[in-house]
Write an enzyme that holds these catalytic residues in place. Structure first.
Site, PDB file in Angstrom:
ATOM      1  N   LYS A 192      30.730  43.702  47.647  1.00 25.93           N
ATOM      2  CA  LYS A 192      31.742  43.149  47.151  1.00 25.93           C
ATOM      3  C   LYS A 192      31.458  41.694  46.742  1.00 25.93           C
ATOM      4  O   LYS A 192      30.845  40.890  47.547  1.00 25.93           O
ATOM      5  CB  LYS A 192      32.846  43.159  48.221  1.00 25.93           C
ATOM      6  CG  LYS A 192      34.213  42.663  47.636  1.00 25.93           C
ATOM      7  CD  LYS A 192      35.268  42.810  48.927  1.00 25.93           C
ATOM      8  CE  LYS A 192      35.319  41.569  49.695  1.00 25.93           C
ATOM      9  NZ  LYS A 192      36.589  40.935  50.114  1.00 25.93           N
TER      10      LYS A 192
ATOM     11  N   LYS B 163      33.567  35.369  48.845  1.00 27.69           N
ATOM     12  CA  LYS B 163      33.727  33.814  49.342  1.00 27.69           C
ATOM     13  C   LYS B 163      32.445  33.429  49.950  1.00 27.69           C
ATOM     14  O   LYS B 163      31.762  32.434  49.849  1.00 27.69           O
ATOM     15  CB  LYS B 163      34.917  33.274  49.706  1.00 27.69           C
ATOM     16  CG  LYS B 163      36.259  33.200  48.656  1.00 27.69           C
ATOM     17  CD  LYS B 163      37.301  32.655  49.683  1.00 27.69           C
ATOM     18  CE  LYS B 163      38.570  33.265  49.307  1.00 27.69           C
ATOM     19  NZ  LYS B 163      39.423  33.740  50.431  1.00 27.69           N
TER      20      LYS B 163
ATOM     21  N   LYS C 195      32.903  41.635  59.636  1.00 24.47           N
ATOM     22  CA  LYS C 195      33.008  40.188  59.843  1.00 24.47           C
ATOM     23  C   LYS C 195      32.596  39.650  61.364  1.00 24.47           C
ATOM     24  O   LYS C 195      32.016  38.801  61.615  1.00 24.47           O
ATOM     25  CB  LYS C 195      34.444  39.503  59.490  1.00 24.47           C
ATOM     26  CG  LYS C 195      34.739  39.578  58.104  1.00 24.47           C
ATOM     27  CD  LYS C 195      35.876  38.694  57.948  1.00 24.47           C
ATOM     28  CE  LYS C 195      35.851  38.535  56.413  1.00 24.47           C
ATOM     29  NZ  LYS C 195      37.057  37.850  55.491  1.00 24.47           N
TER      30      LYS C 195
HETATM   31  N1  AQP Z   1      35.583  41.442  44.914  1.00 19.82           N
HETATM   32  C1  AQP Z   1      37.072  41.688  45.022  1.00 19.82           C
HETATM   33  N2  AQP Z   1      37.594  42.303  44.377  1.00 19.82           N
HETATM   34  C2  AQP Z   1      38.867  42.644  44.182  1.00 19.82           C
HETATM   35  N3  AQP Z   1      39.669  41.823  44.926  1.00 19.82           N
HETATM   36  C3  AQP Z   1      39.153  41.187  45.863  1.00 19.82           C
HETATM   37  N4  AQP Z   1      39.794  40.490  46.682  1.00 19.82           N
HETATM   38  C4  AQP Z   1      38.985  39.712  47.671  1.00 19.82           C
HETATM   39  N5  AQP Z   1      37.778  40.039  46.980  1.00 19.82           N
HETATM   40  C5  AQP Z   1      37.791  40.870  46.045  1.00 19.82           C
HETATM   41  C6  AQP Z   1      41.278  40.361  46.894  1.00 19.82           C
HETATM   42  O1  AQP Z   1      41.593  38.898  46.850  1.00 19.82           O
HETATM   43  C7  AQP Z   1      42.827  38.782  47.602  1.00 19.82           C
HETATM   44  C8  AQP Z   1      42.676  37.519  48.641  1.00 19.82           C
HETATM   45  O2  AQP Z   1      41.613  37.962  49.468  1.00 19.82           O
HETATM   46  P1  AQP Z   1      41.100  36.904  50.763  1.00 19.82           P
HETATM   47  O3  AQP Z   1      40.769  35.594  50.360  1.00 19.82           O
HETATM   48  O4  AQP Z   1      42.587  36.562  51.423  1.00 19.82           O
HETATM   49  O5  AQP Z   1      40.382  37.524  51.692  1.00 19.82           O
HETATM   50  P2  AQP Z   1      38.949  38.357  51.422  1.00 19.82           P
HETATM   51  O6  AQP Z   1      39.353  39.732  51.097  1.00 19.82           O
HETATM   52  O7  AQP Z   1      38.281  38.298  52.701  1.00 19.82           O
HETATM   53  O8  AQP Z   1      38.247  37.798  50.373  1.00 19.82           O
HETATM   54  P3  AQP Z   1      36.598  37.343  50.353  1.00 19.82           P
HETATM   55  O9  AQP Z   1      36.481  36.387  48.864  1.00 19.82           O
HETATM   56  O10 AQP Z   1      36.035  38.488  50.454  1.00 19.82           O
HETATM   57  O11 AQP Z   1      36.606  36.262  51.338  1.00 19.82           O
HETATM   58  P4  AQP Z   1      35.708  36.481  52.362  1.00 19.82           P
HETATM   59  O12 AQP Z   1      34.018  36.002  51.987  1.00 19.82           O
HETATM   60  O13 AQP Z   1      35.838  35.257  53.389  1.00 19.82           O
HETATM   61  O14 AQP Z   1      35.764  37.806  53.369  1.00 19.82           O
HETATM   62  C9  AQP Z   1      42.890  40.257  48.545  1.00 19.82           C
HETATM   63  O15 AQP Z   1      44.217  40.927  47.880  1.00 19.82           O
HETATM   64  C10 AQP Z   1      41.691  40.795  48.366  1.00 19.82           C
HETATM   65  O16 AQP Z   1      41.822  41.999  48.341  1.00 19.82           O
END
Ligand code: AQP
Length: 354
Positions: free
Chosen positions: A217, A220, A115
């Site tokens: 992965k 979002k 990040k």
């Molecule tokens: N691709 C994924 N597969 C399985 N689990 C996932 N999680 C996120 N992406 C995947 C799980 O969703 C929960 C909440 O995640 P979060 O929104 O708090 O944070 P994150 O992991 O940073 O999610 P994103 O979508 O990847 O957001 P950005 O793009 O902002 O970094 C967690 O339990 C996470 O493991």
């Protein structure tokens, strides 16, 4: 107290559209765990300002995550659903954990490296300290089990390291307050205050990958909306995204071994299995030997059947902001009662004047 009472805690950031990865990796497990456990589910809004400070509609995002929890089947009366900033004890414990954790531990976190990118000096201090706040989110309730996607494994290991260092450094004081639990760290019996949390990561899709690139992965923040299925997508959009999902030219194998080296096929089979509540082996028993031109329509039908009712309920819930806000307020009060008790004990252990 002789052992920690089992308690499930997890959180999701209000940083954009929730996607299938968030649903399968986290929210679906929240629902499954609530029948047999005491659960606390949190919209982690303090985390959302670590990577990007200003958000256009943070309140709307917070409500939409809470709506997703409830629309998926989380019961906010039996369990606790709230937003993190309503309980200031999270930030208070995070400060203490900032003093327990070492800078080297934080610098090793792959999520921080990803990040922060190349310009690390310009990343916020909050982004570096993110795992310390995450440890506080869990441990301010002395929660024992955390359902998350595979990407959060490293942060949970760090939460264990923080709990362990706190327990060891303060063990005499913990014993003196009478609030601790006998536990064994390595071979060493100690009297600790914080549990060493267990991640709950299993299932056929612990890491849902991008529909455009099976080695990345689903996220979002991916620039391409075609890379993910959002929980608010309608049936037509879901169908279009799955039809356009990257695949290879071969038919599906009959056994999971055959998915090795085929990340896109592996991902779509894992998604199918998770949505169907089965395993990759079961899916391949049914679809082994078929082409993607046959498998994709079956996946579209399943995804739409599972997701459409959730999307509909989310939309309905989000129209009544007073109702959602009431649920979060009430959950916040219940969470605050528990967190207040922990922080009183933590202040006592450290030796602050009460
Ligand atoms: N691709 C994924 N597969 C399985 N689990 C996932 N999680 C996120 N992406 C995947 C799980 O969703 C929960 C909440 O995640 P979060 O929104 O708090 O944070 P994150 O992991 O940073 O999610 P994103 O979508 O990847 O957001 P950005 O793009 O902002 O970094 C967690 O339990 C996470 O493991």
């Amino acid at each position: 107290m002789n052992e920690f009472k089992p308690l499930v805690f997890s959180g999701v950031q209000p940083t954009g559209n929730l996607h299938l990865g968030n649903y399968l990796g986290a929210i679906r497990k929240f629902v499954a765990l609530q029948d047999t456990n005491d659960c606390i589910y949190c919209v982690v809004d303090l985390h959302s300002i670590t990577a990007q400070l200003v958000h256009e509609d943070l309140r709307g995002q917070i409500r939409s995550i809470a709506a997703a929890f409830i629309a998926s089947g989380v019961d906010p009366q039996k369990h606790i659903v709230f937003n993190q900033s309503a309980v200031p004890q999270h930030a208070e414990l995070a400060w203490i954990f900032n003093c327990v954790a070492r800078i080297g531990w934080m610098n090793r976190m792959t999520q921080f490296k990803d990040k922060a990118g190349k310009d690390r000096e310009n990343a916020s201090l909050g982004l570096l300290a993110y795992p310390s706040l995450m440890a506080a989110d869990i441990l301010v309730y002395r929660a024992t089990h955390v359902p998350v996607g595979d990407d959060q494994k490293q942060h949970l290991e760090l939460a264990r390291d923080i709990a362990q260092k706190f327990n060891i450094d303060f063990q005499e004081k913990i014993r003196a307050t009478g609030q601790g639990v006998d536990m064994v760290v390595g071979e060493e019996p100690i009297h600790g205050y914080f549990p060493l949390v267990e991640p709950l990561i299993d299932g056929p899709a612990p890491r849902v990958m991008s529909l455009r690139d099976g080695t990345k992965k689903m996220s979002k923040s991916d620039a391409s909306d075609l890379s993910r299925i959002n929980l608010m997508d309608d049936a037509e959009t879901i169908a279009r995204k799955i039809r356009k999902a990257k695949t290879d030219p071969d038919a599906l194998p009959s056994e999971t071994e055959g998915l090795k080296g085929r990340p896109e096929a592996d991902n779509l089979v894992g998604i199918y299995a998770a949505l169907a509540g089965s395993s990759k082996a079961d899916v391949l028993r049914e679809f082994g030997g078929v082409q993607f031109s046959v498998f994709k329509p079956a996946l579209i039908e399943l995804a739409v059947n599972v997701l459409s009712p959730i999307t509909g309920e989310m939309r309905r819930l989000m129209e009544d902001t007073t109702h959602i806000d009431g649920i979060l307020r009430q959950g916040g009060e219940r969470a605050r009662d528990r967190a207040t008790k922990t922080m009183k004990e933590v202040r006592d252990i450290i030796g602050f004047l009460q």
